[in-house]
Design a protein around this motif. Structure first.
Motif, PDB file in Angstrom:
ATOM      1  N   LEU A 149      45.608  17.571  41.110  1.00 25.87           N
ATOM      2  CA  LEU A 149      46.631  18.780  42.217  1.00 25.87           C
ATOM      3  C   LEU A 149      46.961  20.283  40.833  1.00 25.87           C
ATOM      4  O   LEU A 149      46.858  20.894  41.220  1.00 25.87           O
ATOM      5  N   ILE A 150      46.502  19.159  39.986  1.00 30.29           N
ATOM      6  CA  ILE A 150      47.065  20.283  38.261  1.00 30.29           C
ATOM      7  C   ILE A 150      45.371  21.674  38.340  1.00 30.29           C
ATOM      8  O   ILE A 150      46.299  22.596  38.232  1.00 30.29           O
ATOM      9  N   LEU A 151      44.650  20.926  38.798  1.00 29.39           N
ATOM     10  CA  LEU A 151      43.423  21.275  38.926  1.00 29.39           C
ATOM     11  C   LEU A 151      43.250  22.445  39.489  1.00 29.39           C
ATOM     12  O   LEU A 151      42.959  23.715  39.784  1.00 29.39           O
ATOM     13  N   VAL A 152      43.856  22.120  40.813  1.00 27.07           N
ATOM     14  CA  VAL A 152      44.013  23.000  41.953  1.00 27.07           C
ATOM     15  C   VAL A 152      44.365  24.828  41.943  1.00 27.07           C
ATOM     16  O   VAL A 152      44.305  25.744  41.499  1.00 27.07           O
ATOM     17  N   GLY A 153      45.728  24.317  40.792  1.00 25.59           N
ATOM     18  CA  GLY A 153      46.450  25.250  40.556  1.00 25.59           C
ATOM     19  C   GLY A 153      45.549  25.862  39.416  1.00 25.59           C
ATOM     20  O   GLY A 153      45.410  27.152  39.349  1.00 25.59           O
ATOM     21  N   TRP A 154      44.732  25.720  38.379  1.00 21.57           N
ATOM     22  CA  TRP A 154      44.723  26.384  36.829  1.00 21.57           C
ATOM     23  C   TRP A 154      43.049  26.758  37.948  1.00 21.57           C
ATOM     24  O   TRP A 154      42.005  27.832  37.640  1.00 21.57           O
ATOM     25  N   SER A 155      42.372  26.253  39.004  1.00 23.59           N
ATOM     26  CA  SER A 155      41.645  26.751  40.013  1.00 23.59           C
ATOM     27  C   SER A 155      42.455  28.227  40.785  1.00 23.59           C
ATOM     28  O   SER A 155      41.013  29.420  41.132  1.00 23.59           O
ATOM     29  N   VAL A 156      43.193  28.107  41.176  1.00 18.33           N
ATOM     30  CA  VAL A 156      43.550  29.583  42.384  1.00 18.33           C
ATOM     31  C   VAL A 156      44.315  30.286  41.216  1.00 18.33           C
ATOM     32  O   VAL A 156      43.695  31.953  41.381  1.00 18.33           O
ATOM     33  N   ALA A 157      43.961  30.121  40.135  1.00 16.00           N
ATOM     34  CA  ALA A 157      44.524  31.065  38.540  1.00 16.00           C
ATOM     35  C   ALA A 157      42.818  31.438  38.345  1.00 16.00           C
ATOM     36  O   ALA A 157      42.900  33.036  38.043  1.00 16.00           O
ATOM     37  N   ILE A 158      41.953  30.991  37.714  1.00 15.69           N
ATOM     38  CA  ILE A 158      40.521  31.440  37.590  1.00 15.69           C
ATOM     39  C   ILE A 158      39.768  31.746  38.731  1.00 15.69           C
ATOM     40  O   ILE A 158      39.403  33.127  38.244  1.00 15.69           O
ATOM     41  N   VAL A 159      41.034  31.678  39.971  1.00 13.32           N
ATOM     42  CA  VAL A 159      39.759  32.661  41.319  1.00 13.32           C
ATOM     43  C   VAL A 159      40.191  34.095  41.230  1.00 13.32           C
ATOM     44  O   VAL A 159      39.922  35.127  41.541  1.00 13.32           O
ATOM     45  N   THR A 160      41.650  34.066  40.822  1.00 12.62           N
ATOM     46  CA  THR A 160      42.430  35.648  40.393  1.00 12.62           C
ATOM     47  C   THR A 160      41.960  36.276  39.975  1.00 12.62           C
ATOM     48  O   THR A 160      41.883  37.342  40.036  1.00 12.62           O
ATOM     49  N   MET A 161      41.846  35.588  38.149  1.00 12.94           N
ATOM     50  CA  MET A 161      40.910  36.091  37.572  1.00 12.94           C
ATOM     51  C   MET A 161      39.389  36.386  37.920  1.00 12.94           C
ATOM     52  O   MET A 161      39.366  37.939  37.042  1.00 12.94           O
ATOM     53  N   ASN A 162      39.248  36.050  38.353  1.00 15.35           N
ATOM     54  CA  ASN A 162      38.016  36.299  38.492  1.00 15.35           C
ATOM     55  C   ASN A 162      37.105  37.525  39.637  1.00 15.35           C
ATOM     56  O   ASN A 162      36.542  38.476  39.365  1.00 15.35           O
ATOM     57  N   VAL A 163      38.444  37.592  40.198  1.00 15.45           N
ATOM     58  CA  VAL A 163      38.175  38.631  41.096  1.00 15.45           C
ATOM     59  C   VAL A 163      39.059  39.914  40.564  1.00 15.45           C
ATOM     60  O   VAL A 163      38.750  41.245  40.192  1.00 15.45           O
ATOM     61  N   LEU A 164      40.304  39.980  39.402  1.00 14.28           N
ATOM     62  CA  LEU A 164      40.235  40.921  38.205  1.00 14.28           C
ATOM     63  C   LEU A 164      39.452  41.499  37.420  1.00 14.28           C
ATOM     64  O   LEU A 164      39.275  42.205  37.233  1.00 14.28           O
ATOM     65  N   ALA A 165      38.427  40.055  37.259  1.00 14.72           N
ATOM     66  CA  ALA A 165      37.313  40.721  36.415  1.00 14.72           C
ATOM     67  C   ALA A 165      36.588  41.723  36.607  1.00 14.72           C
ATOM     68  O   ALA A 165      36.151  42.365  36.231  1.00 14.72           O
ATOM     69  N   TRP A 166      36.358  41.085  38.126  1.00 15.53           N
ATOM     70  CA  TRP A 166      35.439  42.285  39.189  1.00 15.53           C
ATOM     71  C   TRP A 166      35.788  43.432  39.272  1.00 15.53           C
ATOM     72  O   TRP A 166      34.965  44.550  39.202  1.00 15.53           O
ATOM     73  N   LYS A 167      37.134  43.210  39.360  1.00 17.97           N
ATOM     74  CA  LYS A 167      37.856  44.717  39.728  1.00 17.97           C
ATOM     75  C   LYS A 167      37.999  45.847  38.245  1.00 17.97           C
ATOM     76  O   LYS A 167      37.570  46.678  38.423  1.00 17.97           O
ATOM     77  N   ASN A 168      38.568  45.190  37.482  1.00 17.98           N
ATOM     78  CA  ASN A 168      38.327  45.895  36.105  1.00 17.98           C
ATOM     79  C   ASN A 168      36.528  46.163  35.483  1.00 17.98           C
ATOM     80  O   ASN A 168      36.634  46.246  33.985  1.00 17.98           O
ATOM     81  N   LYS A 169      35.868  45.220  35.554  1.00 17.66           N
ATOM     82  CA  LYS A 169      34.406  45.308  35.155  1.00 17.66           C
ATOM     83  C   LYS A 169      34.622  44.447  33.079  1.00 17.66           C
ATOM     84  O   LYS A 169      34.524  45.421  32.839  1.00 17.66           O
TER      85      LYS A 169
END
Length: 657
Positions: free
Chosen positions: A602-622
């Motif tokens: 369950l904690i891993l799911v939380g970290w995974s949601v966070a890294i998915v969000t961060m991945n979107v930002l990484a592509w958006k902000n290059k």
């Protein structure tokens, strides 16, 4: 019988507690001593020169069985055993071997020593059901809810579950057991059957009558019906209507055994540091109609005689002849060319003889019962430790090879042209129908699959010395090369395989494993994910100065990937430990370690949601270079893959039965 198949049978009997269905692949394990070795050179139907084969010759029979037991007790590390053989209403042999209590130097006594017979107890339950059927109190084809006063089976399918379905293991229940199947604490006994049936009802996952799926719950439910319809507690009913009329004075389904019988209870042993050590006994509790029996060999001989003589033992009749014959007749057939499932008994083909049988096993005891109605012969054997499952199968085959040798026939193999299509359609991964679908128990069947391969117009299971090869002899039917066993398939109207049946594993067929359930699908994904997580950690160490110089947002993104990778690897490691939790521990209670572990996915799911969000930002902000963003995306996908794995195998949340 090949070693891997025999080992599989033993595991399935032991996991009568949970399912079958479960644990390791069971293929490629250590080969047992052969049946020929067990019988000291007297199996396979061959005899010493000048000695005639005669089952009625008790001296020859005793010497033959002694020869087998002498080898088994030593080579398979068995501390105690007992056997009884009957024919034509008489006991030909009843004998104990080694000790019932090693510490007290107490020998096994076939008349009084009580061996735990585990699932063989079901035969008492099924006999009780048939007694009530012939009294008109039960009907085999009526909805079981008609007879249940407290528990009600939900109408998952249009067709209701009947007693015929329960007795043939075709009710369609999933298997379960984690946390409740047994208990190791006698202070918790007795346990109510009705409360157990109500609190731990498994899901219905197949329409009734569709296919075999061995079920402890189904047998226990039948025991509850016996209790509620007769108005007599299950233990008392079995004592009054089966044990007493059959003069079974050293037999009980009570747990723990009554004080009057306690001195006769055989201790179960395990091997540790080269010595036999006693281990905690297990109790079935509310599942006792499926496996709580403790019986002596002599008393089981009485029970066998009654079934072989159409319900009669001496001057007592526990079943009417027509009822007994109905019970021993095929009630469900996977294929008319293969052994059937009778009402409670499962059939085996032993050297061309139709044998009705039942076995049972727990952690310490292994039992097998074989009846040959056409020959009026019965065999009961039980072992108090060691590799008893292998021993029982070897002894039975050696017995039939000596006294009822197979007549060799040259059965020509069919070609794929004759069958109308290539054999490749049979190849692939298969999983047992007896498994869990909705609870955490599902995870423990992760590695439990059989793989079938095609080569030279033949099918094979396993590899190396433990490989079994089957050649086609008819449509959907295969014969073991150099062996006596058969394998059959069912196909749908389009010719697609729907089920696999190995006659030696009756009544536990298999079905094709969908890709999402295959270990060969998940293991590479988990392996690749683990490698990615490790590279993240190594990269963070190697590039720590570069990371320190990054802008704050990018630095947080890298830090998040490191934390997610660490947590993923730790969770994967903990998952391996969970997979190897002691069987008795996980069936008798929910270990605190398991409850705490389930926070980790369950904690891993939380970290995974966070890294998915961060991945979107990484592509958006290059962030970083294109290759590094792609790499970050792969790490993100690895985390998501782990979450999907835990979700699919019911490890997200506390899915206890």
């Amino acid at each position: 019988m090949s070693s891997s198949i025999r080992k599989m049978v033993c595991k399935m009997m032991l996991l009568v507690l949970l399912g079958a269905t479960l644990g390791a692949t069971w293929l490629g394990m250590k080969a047992p001593v052969s049946a020929e070795a067990y019988s000291s050179g007297l199996s396979s139907g061959t005899q010493e020169k000048g000695i005639a084969v005669n089952l009625d010759n008790k001296e020859q029979l005793a010497a033959f069985i002694d020869g087998i037991m002498d080898v088994q007790m030593d080579s398979l590390q068995i501390p105690g055993a007992v056997i009884s053989i009957v024919k034509d209403g008489k006991i030909l042999l009843s004998k104990g071997y080694e000790h019932s209590n090693i510490e007290d130097n107490k020998p096994v006594d076939p008349e009084t020593s009580l061996f735990r017979i585990a699932s063989t107890t079901k035969l008492f339950t099924w006999t009780a059901v048939m007694q009530l059927v012939e009294e008109g109190k039960l009907d085999l084809d009526t909805d079981v809810n008609t007879y249940l006063k407290t528990v009600k089976i939900p109408p998952t399918y249009a067709e209701p579950i009947t007693l015929r379905h329960l007795m043939t293991h075709t009710a369609g229940f999933e298997e379960g057991g984690v946390g409740y199947q047994i208990t190791t604490d006698p202070e918790k006994l007795p346990v109510s059957i009705v409360e157990t049936m109500a609190n731990h009802m498994p899901a219905r996952v197949m329409p009734p009558g569709a296919m075999l799926a061995y079920s402890n719950y189904g047998a226990s439910l039948a025991g509850l019906i016996v209790e509620e319809v007769s108005g007599i507690a299950y233990n008392d009913y079995i004592q009054k209507n089966i044990f007493d009329p059959l003069s079974m004075k050293y037999a009980t389904v009570e747990e723990p055994v009554p004080a009057s019988l306690k001195p006769y209870a055989v201790l179960g042993y395990a091997r540790a540091n080269g010595e036999y050590v006693t281990k905690r006994p297990t109790f079935e509790g509310g599942f006792r109609p499926a496996g709580s029996g403790s019986v002596s060999a002599n008393d089981m001989a009485h029970f066998m005689i009654a079934h072989l003589q159409d319900g009669q033992y001496e001057d007592k009749q526990i079943l009417k002849p027509e009822t007994a014959r109905l019970m021993h007749s095929p009630a469900f057939q996977f294929d008319e060319r293969l052994p059937a499932m009778d009402l409670g008994f499962y059939e085996l083909n032993m050297n061309g003889l139709r044998v009705i049988s039942h076995g049972g096993a727990d952690e310490l005891f292994n039992t097998a019962l074989y009846l040959v109605p056409d020959q009026q012969v019965g065999i009961f054997v039980s072992y108090s430790g060691g590799d008893g499952g292998t021993a029982a199968g070897g002894l039975a085959q050696a017995f039939f090879d000596r006294y009822y040798p197979a007549h060799i026939t040259n059965q020509s193999a069919a070609t794929s042209i004759e069958l109308g299509e290539p054999l490749e359609k049979y190849a692939g991964s298969y999983q047992f129908t007896r498994r869990n679908h909705t609870k955490i128990d599902k995870f423990f069947s992760f590695l439990t699959q059989i793989n079938i391969e095609v080569s030279d117009n033949r099918l094979s299971i396993g590899s190396g010395a433990d490989q079994q090869v089957y050649t086609p002899i008819g449509v959907n039917l295969f014969q073991e090369v150099g062996g006596k066993h058969q394998m059959g398939f069912r196909t749908d109207t389009e010719g697609k395989v729907t089920y696999l049946f190995l006659d030696i594993l009756n009544p536990m067929p298999l079905e094709p494993t969908p890709l999402i359930n295959q270990s060969k699908f998940w293991l590479p994904l988990l392996g690749i994910s683990a490698v990615l997580f490790i590279t993240v950690l190594l990269g963070a160490v190697y590039r720590r100065r570069q990371i320190k110089a990054m802008p704050r947002a990018q630095k947080w993104a890298v830090l998040l990937s490191v934390v997610t990778s660490v947590w993923s690897l730790v969770t994967l490691g903990a998952t391996l430990l969970v997979m190897n939790i002691d069987l008795i521990d996980r069936l008798s209670h929910i270990p605190l370690s398991l409850r705490l572990y389930l926070f980790m996915p369950l904690i891993l799911v939380g970290w995974s949601v966070a890294i998915v969000t961060m991945n979107v930002l990484a592509w958006k902000n290059k962030y970083w270079t294109l290759p590094k963003r792609v790499y970050y995306t792969f790490v993100t996908l690895a985390a998501v893959t782990l979450c999907l794995f835990f979700y699919h195998w019911n490890l997200l949340g506390w899915h206890f039965g």
